[in-house]
Write a protein that holds these residues in place. Sequence first.
Motif, PDB file in Angstrom:
ATOM      1  N   LEU A 162       0.853  -1.188   0.000  1.00 14.46           N
ATOM      2  CA  LEU A 162       0.000   0.000   0.000  1.00 14.46           C
ATOM      3  C   LEU A 162       0.882   1.227   0.000  1.00 14.46           C
ATOM      4  CD1 LEU A 162      -2.694   1.616   0.501  1.00 14.46           C
ATOM      5  CD2 LEU A 162      -2.283   1.230   2.955  1.00 14.46           C
ATOM      6  N   HIS A 163       0.635   2.135  -0.920  1.00 13.84           N
ATOM      7  CA  HIS A 163       1.318   3.432  -0.905  1.00 13.84           C
ATOM      8  C   HIS A 163       0.463   4.434  -0.148  1.00 13.84           C
ATOM      9  CE1 HIS A 163       3.398   7.063  -1.832  1.00 13.84           C
ATOM     10  NE2 HIS A 163       2.472   7.496  -2.671  1.00 13.84           N
ATOM     11  N   ILE A 164       1.047   5.046   0.894  1.00  9.94           N
ATOM     12  CA  ILE A 164       0.383   6.079   1.682  1.00  9.94           C
ATOM     13  C   ILE A 164       1.106   7.395   1.422  1.00  9.94           C
ATOM     14  CG2 ILE A 164      -0.357   6.809   3.974  1.00  9.94           C
ATOM     15  CD1 ILE A 164      -0.012   3.911   4.906  1.00  9.94           C
ATOM     16  N   PRO A 165       0.492   8.334   0.721  1.00  6.58           N
ATOM     17  CA  PRO A 165       1.179   9.596   0.457  1.00  6.58           C
ATOM     18  C   PRO A 165       1.436  10.377   1.745  1.00  6.58           C
ATOM     19  CG  PRO A 165      -0.689   9.299  -1.034  1.00  6.58           C
ATOM     20  CD  PRO A 165      -0.807   8.250   0.032  1.00  6.58           C
ATOM     21  N   SER A 166       2.355  11.293   1.663  1.00  4.28           N
ATOM     22  CA  SER A 166       2.683  12.147   2.800  1.00  4.28           C
ATOM     23  C   SER A 166       1.435  12.790   3.387  1.00  4.28           C
ATOM     24  CB  SER A 166       3.659  13.246   2.336  1.00  4.28           C
ATOM     25  OG  SER A 166       3.840  14.229   3.328  1.00  4.28           O
ATOM     26  N   MET A 167       1.327  12.740   4.726  1.00  3.69           N
ATOM     27  CA  MET A 167       0.311  13.430   5.518  1.00  3.69           C
ATOM     28  C   MET A 167      -1.073  12.791   5.461  1.00  3.69           C
ATOM     29  SD  MET A 167       2.210  15.603   6.993  1.00  3.69           S
ATOM     30  CE  MET A 167       1.079  16.683   7.870  1.00  3.69           C
ATOM     31  N   TRP A 168      -1.241  11.678   4.754  1.00  3.06           N
ATOM     32  CA  TRP A 168      -2.516  10.972   4.801  1.00  3.06           C
ATOM     33  C   TRP A 168      -2.641  10.241   6.129  1.00  3.06           C
ATOM     34  CZ3 TRP A 168      -6.598   9.535   1.226  1.00  3.06           C
ATOM     35  CH2 TRP A 168      -6.637  10.344   0.091  1.00  3.06           C
ATOM     36  N   TYR A 169      -3.790  10.361   6.769  1.00  2.68           N
ATOM     37  CA  TYR A 169      -4.031   9.677   8.046  1.00  2.68           C
ATOM     38  C   TYR A 169      -4.357   8.210   7.782  1.00  2.68           C
ATOM     39  CZ  TYR A 169      -3.948  14.199  10.283  1.00  2.68           C
ATOM     40  OH  TYR A 169      -3.522  15.423  10.739  1.00  2.68           O
ATOM     41  N   HIS A 170      -3.869   7.341   8.663  1.00  4.75           N
ATOM     42  CA  HIS A 170      -4.120   5.916   8.487  1.00  4.75           C
ATOM     43  C   HIS A 170      -4.277   5.237   9.844  1.00  4.75           C
ATOM     44  CE1 HIS A 170       0.168   6.932   8.164  1.00  4.75           C
ATOM     45  NE2 HIS A 170       0.470   5.780   8.750  1.00  4.75           N
ATOM     46  N   HIS A 171      -5.356   4.478   9.949  1.00  3.50           N
ATOM     47  CA  HIS A 171      -5.673   3.616  11.088  1.00  3.50           C
ATOM     48  C   HIS A 171      -5.296   2.204  10.659  1.00  3.50           C
ATOM     49  CE1 HIS A 171      -8.535   1.005  13.368  1.00  3.50           C
ATOM     50  NE2 HIS A 171      -8.376   1.887  14.335  1.00  3.50           N
ATOM     51  N   VAL A 172      -4.521   1.494  11.498  1.00  2.00           N
ATOM     52  CA  VAL A 172      -3.910   0.235  11.074  1.00  2.00           C
ATOM     53  C   VAL A 172      -4.268  -0.878  12.052  1.00  2.00           C
ATOM     54  CG1 VAL A 172      -1.786  -0.872  10.314  1.00  2.00           C
ATOM     55  CG2 VAL A 172      -1.966   1.631  10.243  1.00  2.00           C
ATOM     56  N   GLU A 173      -4.729  -2.011  11.509  1.00  2.58           N
ATOM     57  CA  GLU A 173      -5.092  -3.168  12.331  1.00  2.58           C
ATOM     58  C   GLU A 173      -4.330  -4.399  11.869  1.00  2.58           C
ATOM     59  OE1 GLU A 173      -9.553  -3.339  12.988  1.00  2.58           O
ATOM     60  OE2 GLU A 173      -9.417  -1.871  11.345  1.00  2.58           O
ATOM     61  N   GLY A 174      -3.627  -5.040  12.799  1.00  2.00           N
ATOM     62  CA  GLY A 174      -3.059  -6.356  12.554  1.00  2.00           C
ATOM     63  C   GLY A 174      -4.105  -7.401  12.888  1.00  2.00           C
ATOM     64  N   LEU A 175      -4.495  -8.219  11.916  1.00  4.18           N
ATOM     65  CA  LEU A 175      -5.693  -9.055  12.039  1.00  4.18           C
ATOM     66  C   LEU A 175      -5.424 -10.502  12.434  1.00  4.18           C
ATOM     67  CD1 LEU A 175      -7.629  -7.766   8.887  1.00  4.18           C
ATOM     68  CD2 LEU A 175      -7.901  -7.021  11.264  1.00  4.18           C
ATOM     69  N   GLU A 176      -4.179 -10.946  12.332  1.00  2.91           N
ATOM     70  CA  GLU A 176      -3.859 -12.335  12.609  1.00  2.91           C
ATOM     71  C   GLU A 176      -3.136 -12.464  13.947  1.00  2.91           C
ATOM     72  OE1 GLU A 176      -4.785 -14.945  10.931  1.00  2.91           O
ATOM     73  OE2 GLU A 176      -5.715 -13.884   9.257  1.00  2.91           O
ATOM     74  N   PRO A 177      -3.017 -13.689  14.473  1.00  4.16           N
ATOM     75  CA  PRO A 177      -2.263 -13.862  15.718  1.00  4.16           C
ATOM     76  C   PRO A 177      -0.810 -13.399  15.616  1.00  4.16           C
ATOM     77  CG  PRO A 177      -3.609 -15.791  15.293  1.00  4.16           C
ATOM     78  CD  PRO A 177      -3.695 -14.938  14.066  1.00  4.16           C
ATOM     79  N   PHE A 178      -0.246 -13.393  14.387  1.00  2.41           N
ATOM     80  CA  PHE A 178       1.112 -12.881  14.190  1.00  2.41           C
ATOM     81  C   PHE A 178       1.153 -12.123  12.869  1.00  2.41           C
ATOM     82  CE2 PHE A 178       5.678 -13.330  12.993  1.00  2.41           C
ATOM     83  CZ  PHE A 178       6.196 -12.604  14.063  1.00  2.41           C
ATOM     84  N   ASN A 179       1.718 -10.902  12.895  1.00  2.00           N
ATOM     85  CA  ASN A 179       1.716 -10.021  11.734  1.00  2.00           C
ATOM     86  C   ASN A 179       3.069  -9.329  11.619  1.00  2.00           C
ATOM     87  OD1 ASN A 179      -1.465  -9.870  11.167  1.00  2.00           O
ATOM     88  ND2 ASN A 179      -1.133  -9.670  13.369  1.00  2.00           N
ATOM     89  N   VAL A 180       3.535  -9.207  10.383  1.00  2.26           N
ATOM     90  CA  VAL A 180       4.786  -8.488  10.115  1.00  2.26           C
ATOM     91  C   VAL A 180       4.564  -7.573   8.911  1.00  2.26           C
ATOM     92  CG1 VAL A 180       7.235  -8.652   9.537  1.00  2.26           C
ATOM     93  CG2 VAL A 180       6.174 -10.418  10.971  1.00  2.26           C
ATOM     94  N   LEU A 181       4.968  -6.332   9.057  1.00  2.00           N
ATOM     95  CA  LEU A 181       4.908  -5.365   7.969  1.00  2.00           C
ATOM     96  C   LEU A 181       6.284  -4.742   7.804  1.00  2.00           C
ATOM     97  CD1 LEU A 181       2.217  -2.898   6.941  1.00  2.00           C
ATOM     98  CD2 LEU A 181       4.389  -1.902   7.616  1.00  2.00           C
ATOM     99  N   VAL A 182       6.707  -4.568   6.572  1.00  2.46           N
ATOM    100  CA  VAL A 182       7.928  -3.827   6.251  1.00  2.46           C
ATOM    101  C   VAL A 182       7.510  -2.573   5.509  1.00  2.46           C
ATOM    102  CG1 VAL A 182      10.052  -3.820   4.877  1.00  2.46           C
ATOM    103  CG2 VAL A 182       9.382  -5.883   6.161  1.00  2.46           C
ATOM    104  N   ASN A 183       8.048  -1.430   5.929  1.00  2.00           N
ATOM    105  CA  ASN A 183       7.688  -0.214   5.204  1.00  2.00           C
ATOM    106  C   ASN A 183       8.909   0.616   4.875  1.00  2.00           C
ATOM    107  OD1 ASN A 183       7.975   1.128   7.881  1.00  2.00           O
ATOM    108  ND2 ASN A 183       7.041   2.843   6.795  1.00  2.00           N
ATOM    109  N   TYR A 184       8.733   1.450   3.865  1.00  2.00           N
ATOM    110  CA  TYR A 184       9.786   2.350   3.393  1.00  2.00           C
ATOM    111  C   TYR A 184       9.247   3.775   3.454  1.00  2.00           C
ATOM    112  CZ  TYR A 184      11.384  -2.084   1.509  1.00  2.00           C
ATOM    113  OH  TYR A 184      11.760  -3.399   1.382  1.00  2.00           O
ATOM    114  N   TRP A 185       9.991   4.640   4.143  1.00  2.00           N
ATOM    115  CA  TRP A 185       9.662   6.062   4.212  1.00  2.00           C
ATOM    116  C   TRP A 185      10.681   6.848   3.399  1.00  2.00           C
ATOM    117  CZ3 TRP A 185       9.112   4.977   9.980  1.00  2.00           C
ATOM    118  CH2 TRP A 185       7.753   4.970  10.367  1.00  2.00           C
TER     119      TRP A 185
END
Length: 343
Positions: free
Chosen positions: A239-262
């Motif tokens: 998912l691309h999130i542009p600068s200053m966009w608000y985002h509510h984030v939910e990890g839905l599984e018993p184990f979750n991993v996200l990698v992000n680039y800023w």
Amino acid sequence: MAEADPGILTGLAQVPEVAVADAAALDAHLRAATAPFVVRGLVRDWPLVRAGLESGRAARDYLLHHRRDVPFTVAVGASGNDPRLFYDAGMGMNFRQLRGKLPEIFAQIDAIEPYPAAPPIYLASIDIHDFFPGLHQANHVDLGDRQCLASIWIGTRTRIAAHNDTPANLACVAVGRRRFTLFPPDQFRNLYLGPIDNTPAGRTISMVDFHAPDLAQYPRFHEALAHAQTVELEPGDTLHIPSMWYHHVEGLEPFNVLVNYWWRETPAWLGQPQDALNHAILSIRDLPPEAKVHWRELFDHYVFEADDGVTAHIPQGGRGVLDPLTPETASRLRSYLLRQLGR
């Protein structure tokens, strides 16, 4: 296991999806984007994604193979059915910040993974290069010449309140599933933001509980939802999130991993706008009304509505920081501000 009912969040507009054939196509979409977009399966070939599809424990074993033997900072919430990491009733935090080695933290996740009411455990914004040698080389997105900060987010089921970030963001789900709910920057008034200086993770967050919004207390949130977009990401999706966009984030599984680039779209030597806002609160907000009117006009003149008329009467070579900033003039201005703030 049944997930918490997102209730009012159902029926929102979906984040648009785009197809990307190669790094050049991704670069073109990122450069043109003014709103979020999803690329399905962009990182599905990562070894970390393949390990996670096998099991949560396999993904943890893969991460342990790459980790440095140093303490990690981890947030641990309370046991119960609410994985929300937020404020408590006294505006402190409803979680503890602890330090531990990654094998110890993962052993705790191993132990609680089968239990629905287990406390949320969350390792947030861990620098991949500093804490996981070799992980980036085996699992990364080609983002061209962008100077990126690569971070990894590891945890059990969690809910993170809506917030925004100054850099642009490419978020890649490696393990588990994540649901994002996003809002344009102009919706900040309708999200009922909390304190600037007392936050769970450094950014101002929405005070609204998205799974149980109190529309009597937060009536404008209904308007924010009219502008919201949502998406549920599977392993390998981005998912691309542009600068200053608000985002509510939910990890839905018993184990979750996200990698992000800023990354920043502006030069790194420019200042941070949030610092200017904090300084304005310190120096302008509590002035008498007539003084604030004057300073508003000065800000419009020198910052928000600046044009050639600001400097046309000043000889070239003598305009100082009124000319477009360079790394050298920005450095001098930063040094001046530091001296002033230290007085």
